[in-house]
Design a protein around this motif. Structure first.
Motif, PDB file in Angstrom:
ATOM      1  N   ASN A 122       0.889  -1.158   0.000  1.00 48.19           N
ATOM      2  CA  ASN A 122       0.000   0.000   0.000  1.00 48.19           C
ATOM      3  C   ASN A 122       0.926   1.207   0.000  1.00 48.19           C
ATOM      4  O   ASN A 122       1.740   1.350   0.909  1.00 48.19           O
ATOM      5  N   THR A 123       0.807   2.052  -1.004  1.00 52.13           N
ATOM      6  CA  THR A 123       1.778   3.129  -1.193  1.00 52.13           C
ATOM      7  C   THR A 123       1.134   4.502  -1.130  1.00 52.13           C
ATOM      8  O   THR A 123       0.076   4.731  -1.715  1.00 52.13           O
ATOM      9  N   VAL A 124       1.800   5.387  -0.415  1.00 49.22           N
ATOM     10  CA  VAL A 124       1.422   6.795  -0.344  1.00 49.22           C
ATOM     11  C   VAL A 124       2.685   7.595  -0.623  1.00 49.22           C
ATOM     12  O   VAL A 124       3.758   7.270  -0.100  1.00 49.22           O
ATOM     13  N   ILE A 125       2.560   8.616  -1.467  1.00 46.47           N
ATOM     14  CA  ILE A 125       3.676   9.520  -1.711  1.00 46.47           C
ATOM     15  C   ILE A 125       3.285  10.881  -1.165  1.00 46.47           C
ATOM     16  O   ILE A 125       2.208  11.398  -1.487  1.00 46.47           O
ATOM     17  N   VAL A 126       4.131  11.435  -0.313  1.00 48.30           N
ATOM     18  CA  VAL A 126       3.895  12.777   0.232  1.00 48.30           C
ATOM     19  C   VAL A 126       5.064  13.658  -0.173  1.00 48.30           C
ATOM     20  O   VAL A 126       6.194  13.189  -0.321  1.00 48.30           O
ATOM     21  N   GLY A 127       4.759  14.930  -0.383  1.00 47.44           N
ATOM     22  CA  GLY A 127       5.851  15.807  -0.762  1.00 47.44           C
ATOM     23  C   GLY A 127       5.409  17.221  -1.015  1.00 47.44           C
ATOM     24  O   GLY A 127       4.281  17.615  -0.696  1.00 47.44           O
ATOM     25  N   VAL A 128       6.321  17.963  -1.616  1.00 43.70           N
ATOM     26  CA  VAL A 128       6.159  19.393  -1.798  1.00 43.70           C
ATOM     27  C   VAL A 128       6.443  19.753  -3.251  1.00 43.70           C
ATOM     28  O   VAL A 128       7.265  19.115  -3.914  1.00 43.70           O
ATOM     29  N   GLU A 129       5.745  20.775  -3.731  1.00 40.77           N
ATOM     30  CA  GLU A 129       6.043  21.341  -5.052  1.00 40.77           C
ATOM     31  C   GLU A 129       7.392  22.058  -4.943  1.00 40.77           C
ATOM     32  O   GLU A 129       7.558  22.944  -4.106  1.00 40.77           O
ATOM     33  N   PRO A 130       8.373  21.683  -5.773  1.00 37.54           N
ATOM     34  CA  PRO A 130       9.692  22.297  -5.666  1.00 37.54           C
ATOM     35  C   PRO A 130       9.740  23.691  -6.288  1.00 37.54           C
ATOM     36  O   PRO A 130       8.918  24.027  -7.135  1.00 37.54           O
ATOM     37  N   PHE A 131      10.730  24.448  -5.858  1.00 37.22           N
ATOM     38  CA  PHE A 131      10.998  25.748  -6.466  1.00 37.22           C
ATOM     39  C   PHE A 131      12.106  25.619  -7.504  1.00 37.22           C
ATOM     40  O   PHE A 131      12.039  26.184  -8.585  1.00 37.22           O
ATOM     41  N   ASP A 132      13.149  24.831  -7.177  1.00 40.78           N
ATOM     42  CA  ASP A 132      14.309  24.725  -8.053  1.00 40.78           C
ATOM     43  C   ASP A 132      14.878  23.318  -7.980  1.00 40.78           C
ATOM     44  O   ASP A 132      15.353  22.896  -6.928  1.00 40.78           O
ATOM     45  N   ILE A 133      14.831  22.596  -9.096  1.00 35.50           N
ATOM     46  CA  ILE A 133      15.425  21.256  -9.141  1.00 35.50           C
ATOM     47  C   ILE A 133      16.543  21.192 -10.191  1.00 35.50           C
ATOM     48  O   ILE A 133      16.962  20.109 -10.574  1.00 35.50           O
ATOM     49  N   GLN A 134      17.013  22.362 -10.633  1.00 37.94           N
ATOM     50  CA  GLN A 134      18.048  22.382 -11.664  1.00 37.94           C
ATOM     51  C   GLN A 134      19.383  22.941 -11.176  1.00 37.94           C
ATOM     52  O   GLN A 134      20.418  22.629 -11.750  1.00 37.94           O
ATOM     53  N   THR A 135      19.360  23.750 -10.144  1.00 39.64           N
ATOM     54  CA  THR A 135      20.600  24.355  -9.652  1.00 39.64           C
ATOM     55  C   THR A 135      21.418  23.320  -8.891  1.00 39.64           C
ATOM     56  O   THR A 135      20.901  22.624  -8.015  1.00 39.64           O
ATOM     57  N   LEU A 136      22.679  23.234  -9.233  1.00 33.20           N
ATOM     58  CA  LEU A 136      23.588  22.326  -8.541  1.00 33.20           C
ATOM     59  C   LEU A 136      23.876  22.900  -7.156  1.00 33.20           C
ATOM     60  O   LEU A 136      24.613  23.870  -7.006  1.00 33.20           O
ATOM     61  N   SER A 137      23.233  22.328  -6.135  1.00 30.60           N
ATOM     62  CA  SER A 137      23.373  22.783  -4.757  1.00 30.60           C
ATOM     63  C   SER A 137      22.871  21.698  -3.823  1.00 30.60           C
ATOM     64  O   SER A 137      21.851  21.067  -4.090  1.00 30.60           O
ATOM     65  N   VAL A 138      23.572  21.499  -2.720  1.00 36.22           N
ATOM     66  CA  VAL A 138      23.125  20.522  -1.733  1.00 36.22           C
ATOM     67  C   VAL A 138      22.137  21.141  -0.741  1.00 36.22           C
ATOM     68  O   VAL A 138      21.646  20.450   0.151  1.00 36.22           O
ATOM     69  N   GLU A 139      21.854  22.422  -0.889  1.00 37.86           N
ATOM     70  CA  GLU A 139      20.923  23.125  -0.005  1.00 37.86           C
ATOM     71  C   GLU A 139      19.543  23.199  -0.634  1.00 37.86           C
ATOM     72  O   GLU A 139      19.407  23.449  -1.839  1.00 37.86           O
ATOM     73  N   LEU A 140      18.510  23.003   0.182  1.00 39.29           N
ATOM     74  CA  LEU A 140      17.141  23.219  -0.277  1.00 39.29           C
ATOM     75  C   LEU A 140      16.877  24.716  -0.356  1.00 39.29           C
ATOM     76  O   LEU A 140      17.484  25.505   0.376  1.00 39.29           O
ATOM     77  N   THR A 141      15.944  25.102  -1.215  1.00 40.49           N
ATOM     78  CA  THR A 141      15.540  26.502  -1.235  1.00 40.49           C
ATOM     79  C   THR A 141      14.725  26.787   0.022  1.00 40.49           C
ATOM     80  O   THR A 141      14.205  25.860   0.667  1.00 40.49           O
ATOM     81  N   ASP A 142      14.609  28.052   0.373  1.00 37.24           N
ATOM     82  CA  ASP A 142      13.865  28.430   1.583  1.00 37.24           C
ATOM     83  C   ASP A 142      12.426  27.933   1.541  1.00 37.24           C
ATOM     84  O   ASP A 142      11.896  27.467   2.550  1.00 37.24           O
ATOM     85  N   VAL A 143      11.785  28.018   0.389  1.00 37.30           N
ATOM     86  CA  VAL A 143      10.374  27.659   0.286  1.00 37.30           C
ATOM     87  C   VAL A 143      10.138  26.175   0.576  1.00 37.30           C
ATOM     88  O   VAL A 143       9.139  25.815   1.193  1.00 37.30           O
ATOM     89  N   THR A 144      11.052  25.302   0.165  1.00 35.81           N
ATOM     90  CA  THR A 144      10.864  23.877   0.467  1.00 35.81           C
ATOM     91  C   THR A 144      11.392  23.514   1.850  1.00 35.81           C
ATOM     92  O   THR A 144      10.789  22.696   2.535  1.00 35.81           O
ATOM     93  N   ARG A 145      12.513  24.119   2.241  1.00 33.67           N
ATOM     94  CA  ARG A 145      13.044  23.840   3.583  1.00 33.67           C
ATOM     95  C   ARG A 145      11.999  24.156   4.656  1.00 33.67           C
ATOM     96  O   ARG A 145      11.875  23.426   5.643  1.00 33.67           O
ATOM     97  N   CYS A 146      11.226  25.206   4.449  1.00 32.84           N
ATOM     98  CA  CYS A 146      10.185  25.598   5.411  1.00 32.84           C
ATOM     99  C   CYS A 146       9.032  24.593   5.458  1.00 32.84           C
ATOM    100  O   CYS A 146       8.197  24.675   6.361  1.00 32.84           O
ATOM    101  N   ARG A 147       8.971  23.669   4.520  1.00 31.88           N
ATOM    102  CA  ARG A 147       7.874  22.693   4.467  1.00 31.88           C
ATOM    103  C   ARG A 147       8.265  21.330   5.030  1.00 31.88           C
ATOM    104  O   ARG A 147       7.431  20.432   5.103  1.00 31.88           O
ATOM    105  N   ILE A 148       9.513  21.177   5.455  1.00 31.42           N
ATOM    106  CA  ILE A 148       9.948  19.882   5.988  1.00 31.42           C
ATOM    107  C   ILE A 148       9.070  19.458   7.165  1.00 31.42           C
ATOM    108  O   ILE A 148       8.585  18.321   7.206  1.00 31.42           O
ATOM    109  N   SER A 149       8.838  20.342   8.129  1.00 31.14           N
ATOM    110  CA  SER A 149       8.029  19.966   9.301  1.00 31.14           C
ATOM    111  C   SER A 149       6.608  19.582   8.909  1.00 31.14           C
ATOM    112  O   SER A 149       6.034  18.645   9.481  1.00 31.14           O
TER     113      SER A 149
END
Length: 183
Positions: A122-149
């Motif tokens: 039984n599968t459920v996928i949860v997540g967030v609409e990303p802001f940037d998935i093309q920039t080479l960076s190990v850091e999340l953008t502020d908009v997605t980092r704020c949605r982790i909780s």
């Protein structure tokens, strides 16, 4: 007083899996959220945390071994960056195909193979609409980092629905990767 041992086999096997590429900013949201879950909570032995990264089809063993699978990922759903999503059932293949991400397509193939073998969880996928998935960076953008909780709350709600217990780690106790499996 003798404590009765809890029979773990009577509880469903649950896998919480974070997927995504941590080298491309918000694309790593699933893995980063899984790391936060592991740092904040303890789970019974029937719950397995898996950093699936971008392994896609190579996750077949973990996927087929679960009764319930909770996947955390960034989800392109034509919404606004930061929008939250919960996908299940027939919603999964349609939205995953729309993502145009190789790890998502491979992950869908793993689920499809499990269905063909008669062992799809039984599968459920949860997540967030990303802001940037093309920039080479190990850091999340502020908009997605704020949605982790918020996404962690969604994962915990799924565990509550399955009647799976968990506990908050005491302050100062951070066992990041204590029981996380790297596929």
């Amino acid at each position: 007083m003798v404590k009765e041992k809890v029979n773990a086999s009577k509880f469903p096997k649950v896998t919480i899996m974070g997927i995504g590429n941590t080298l491309f900013s918000d694309e790593g949201f699933g893995v980063r959220t899984l790391e936060a879950i592991e740092a904040r909570y303890r789970f019974p032995e029937t719950v397995t945390l898996v950093d699936g990264g971008v392994l896609g089809i190579n996750l077949l063993g973990y996927v087929s071994d679960s009764e319930n699978l909770i996947v955390i990922d960034c989800i392109r759903n034509k919404g606004n960056p930061g929008d939250l999503y919960r996908l299940s059932g027939d919603e999964i293949p349609e939205r995953v195909r729309a993502k145009n991400s190789l790890h998502q397509i491979d992950f869908l193939e793993a689920l499809t193979l499990c269905q063909a073998m008669g062992s799809a969880p039984n599968t459920v996928i949860v997540g967030v609409e990303p802001f940037d998935i093309q920039t080479l960076s190990v850091e999340l953008t502020d908009v997605t980092r704020c949605r982790i909780s918020s996404v962690i709350d969604m994962v915990l709600a799924e565990l509550d629905r399955l009647k799976i217990s968990y506990e908050v780690r005491p302050d100062g106790e951070c066992a990041l990767r204590d029981c996380m499996r790297f596929a």
